[in-house]
Design an enzyme around this catalytic site. Sequence first.
Site, PDB file in Angstrom:
ATOM      1  CE  LYS A  67      -2.167  -5.901   6.968  1.00 51.62           C
ATOM      2  NZ  LYS A  67      -2.542  -4.428   6.967  1.00 51.62           N
ATOM      3  NE  ARG A 111       1.480  -1.969   8.872  1.00 51.28           N
ATOM      4  CZ  ARG A 111       1.400  -1.600   7.711  1.00 51.28           C
ATOM      5  NH1 ARG A 111       1.226  -0.348   7.339  1.00 51.28           N
ATOM      6  NH2 ARG A 111       1.427  -2.623   7.107  1.00 51.28           N
TER       7      ARG A 111
HETATM    8  P1  NAD Z   1      -8.517   8.004   3.009  1.00 53.60           P
HETATM    9  O1  NAD Z   1      -9.627   8.153   1.367  1.00 53.60           O
HETATM   10  O2  NAD Z   1      -9.179   8.292   4.215  1.00 53.60           O
HETATM   11  O3  NAD Z   1      -7.648   9.567   2.369  1.00 53.60           O
HETATM   12  C1  NAD Z   1      -7.476  10.097   0.995  1.00 53.60           C
HETATM   13  C2  NAD Z   1      -6.473  10.707   1.670  1.00 53.60           C
HETATM   14  O4  NAD Z   1      -5.790  11.504   0.327  1.00 53.60           O
HETATM   15  C3  NAD Z   1      -7.564  12.229   2.301  1.00 53.60           C
HETATM   16  O5  NAD Z   1      -7.106  12.912   2.698  1.00 53.60           O
HETATM   17  C4  NAD Z   1      -8.160  12.903   0.799  1.00 53.60           C
HETATM   18  O6  NAD Z   1      -8.642  13.848   0.495  1.00 53.60           O
HETATM   19  C5  NAD Z   1      -6.463  12.653  -0.274  1.00 53.60           C
HETATM   20  N1  NAD Z   1      -6.299  12.410  -1.346  1.00 53.60           N
HETATM   21  C6  NAD Z   1      -7.356  12.276  -2.316  1.00 53.60           C
HETATM   22  N2  NAD Z   1      -7.213  11.968  -3.435  1.00 53.60           N
HETATM   23  C7  NAD Z   1      -6.012  13.001  -3.637  1.00 53.60           C
HETATM   24  C8  NAD Z   1      -5.841  13.993  -4.552  1.00 53.60           C
HETATM   25  N3  NAD Z   1      -5.516  13.850  -6.157  1.00 53.60           N
HETATM   26  N4  NAD Z   1      -4.307  14.673  -4.370  1.00 53.60           N
HETATM   27  C9  NAD Z   1      -3.955  14.560  -3.310  1.00 53.60           C
HETATM   28  N5  NAD Z   1      -4.819  13.441  -2.343  1.00 53.60           N
HETATM   29  C10 NAD Z   1      -5.960  13.139  -2.760  1.00 53.60           C
HETATM   30  O7  NAD Z   1      -7.520   7.194   3.396  1.00 53.60           O
HETATM   31  P2  NAD Z   1      -6.281   6.385   4.277  1.00 53.60           P
HETATM   32  O8  NAD Z   1      -6.970   5.298   4.783  1.00 53.60           O
HETATM   33  O9  NAD Z   1      -6.647   7.635   4.724  1.00 53.60           O
HETATM   34  O10 NAD Z   1      -5.187   6.071   3.283  1.00 53.60           O
HETATM   35  C11 NAD Z   1      -4.813   7.362   2.701  1.00 53.60           C
HETATM   36  C12 NAD Z   1      -3.307   6.469   2.051  1.00 53.60           C
HETATM   37  O11 NAD Z   1      -2.645   5.780   2.776  1.00 53.60           O
HETATM   38  C13 NAD Z   1      -3.473   5.399   0.943  1.00 53.60           C
HETATM   39  O12 NAD Z   1      -3.255   5.714  -0.570  1.00 53.60           O
HETATM   40  C14 NAD Z   1      -3.512   4.422   1.593  1.00 53.60           C
HETATM   41  O13 NAD Z   1      -3.089   3.271   0.689  1.00 53.60           O
HETATM   42  C15 NAD Z   1      -1.897   4.801   2.361  1.00 53.60           C
HETATM   43  N6  NAD Z   1      -2.032   3.776   3.363  1.00 53.60           N
HETATM   44  C16 NAD Z   1      -0.362   3.293   4.163  1.00 53.60           C
HETATM   45  C17 NAD Z   1       0.253   2.870   4.694  1.00 53.60           C
HETATM   46  C18 NAD Z   1       1.407   2.771   4.725  1.00 53.60           C
HETATM   47  O14 NAD Z   1       1.656   1.849   5.247  1.00 53.60           O
HETATM   48  N7  NAD Z   1       2.540   3.729   4.237  1.00 53.60           N
HETATM   49  C19 NAD Z   1      -0.570   1.943   5.767  1.00 53.60           C
HETATM   50  C20 NAD Z   1      -2.283   2.491   5.044  1.00 53.60           C
HETATM   51  C21 NAD Z   1      -2.534   3.003   4.799  1.00 53.60           C
END
Ligand code: NAD
Length: 322
Positions: A67, A111
């Site tokens: 990817k 996923r």
């Molecule tokens: P998003 O920007 O839509 O949402 C961000 C979330 O984090 C919101 O709920 C926001 O309120 C919260 N947030 C922001 N700053 C914060 C802080 N200081 N303290 C606590 N909460 C806080 O992002 P998203 O697309 O929903 O992604 C969320 C996370 O998931 C990201 O860190 C992203 O990198 C991660 N992610 C992980 C995987 C995985 O496979 N594990 C895959 C995709 C995304």
Amino acid sequence: MLIVPEREIADLMTREAAFDAVEGVFAAMASKDAYNFPVIREAIGHEDALYGFKGGFDKAGMALGLKAGGYWPHNLEKHGHINHQSTVFLFDPDTGMVKAMVGGNLLTALRTAAASSVSIKHLARKDSKVIGMIGAGHQATFQLRAALEQRPFEKVIGWNFHPEMLPNIEKVATEAGLPFEAVELDQLGHDADVIISITSAFEPSLMSDHVSAGTHIACMGTDTKGKQEVETALLGRATVFTDEVAQSITIGEAQHAIFNHVIRPDNIVELGAVINGTNPGRTSDDEITLFDGTGVGLQDLAVAASVVDLAVKKGVAIEVDF
Ligand code: NAD
């Protein structure tokens, strides 16, 4: 070569197909039939973008590829495109020839939600009734929708750093016919049988003292060095599972517990071992289980291969000479 454009994915891919693909590839990883390649992630010095590759080879599912994608923070305001962009490329493991190019944006959310769902299926108590959500952004809605299919939950509770975003997850609960309540973190930890944390936080929100015995927690937000969602002490109290140990200890939630010598890498169990029956998983109703879902390239390949099959069956894959 086949192309499955981003616009086709929503009509093709189901949560069930994503779940099966991810469960299968976690199992293959644990039995050493599949492995992830080292991740590349670079700040390219243009448009403040972070760009990289996650790849691997699954010998059981015969999926080879990568990817490519990342995060362009100015996309929405400047170009009207979403900030996260990714594309999956699949190759023929027998010849190295390119097989398919697949839109990876929606697939990434599906996923990732499938991963926490697989953890709930294999690790949460069967009598789980209350699910607690920490996070209410883009991924959180996918996470909740998928998780609700794993247990007969009766209530959704939620906390978010930005409370004005909570209606995003309330809407998913309402659509599923479940009551939703916004709560403080101590109540969330006390009441929830299953907790999903999916934020971009760099400081822990959920403290060990908040969490009741018997809870299953899926930590899904921490996928980069420095991010953290839960107090390190919680990993010391819990039995820790992950998609891949190498990522868990470097870019996952466990990175802090490893750095502070709260747990050792050999304390962390691959979820695939539980799926394969070589690890018992949860062993009592009082045990806290914690899944550190870091997101591996093989998950992307598995769902992309699945969607290519569906696109071919439905006659919507675009064939090009290459
Ligand atoms: P998003 O920007 O839509 O949402 C961000 C979330 O984090 C919101 O709920 C926001 O309120 C919260 N947030 C922001 N700053 C914060 C802080 N200081 N303290 C606590 N909460 C806080 O992002 P998203 O697309 O929903 O992604 C969320 C996370 O998931 C990201 O860190 C992203 O990198 C991660 N992610 C992980 C995987 C995985 O496979 N594990 C895959 C995709 C995304």
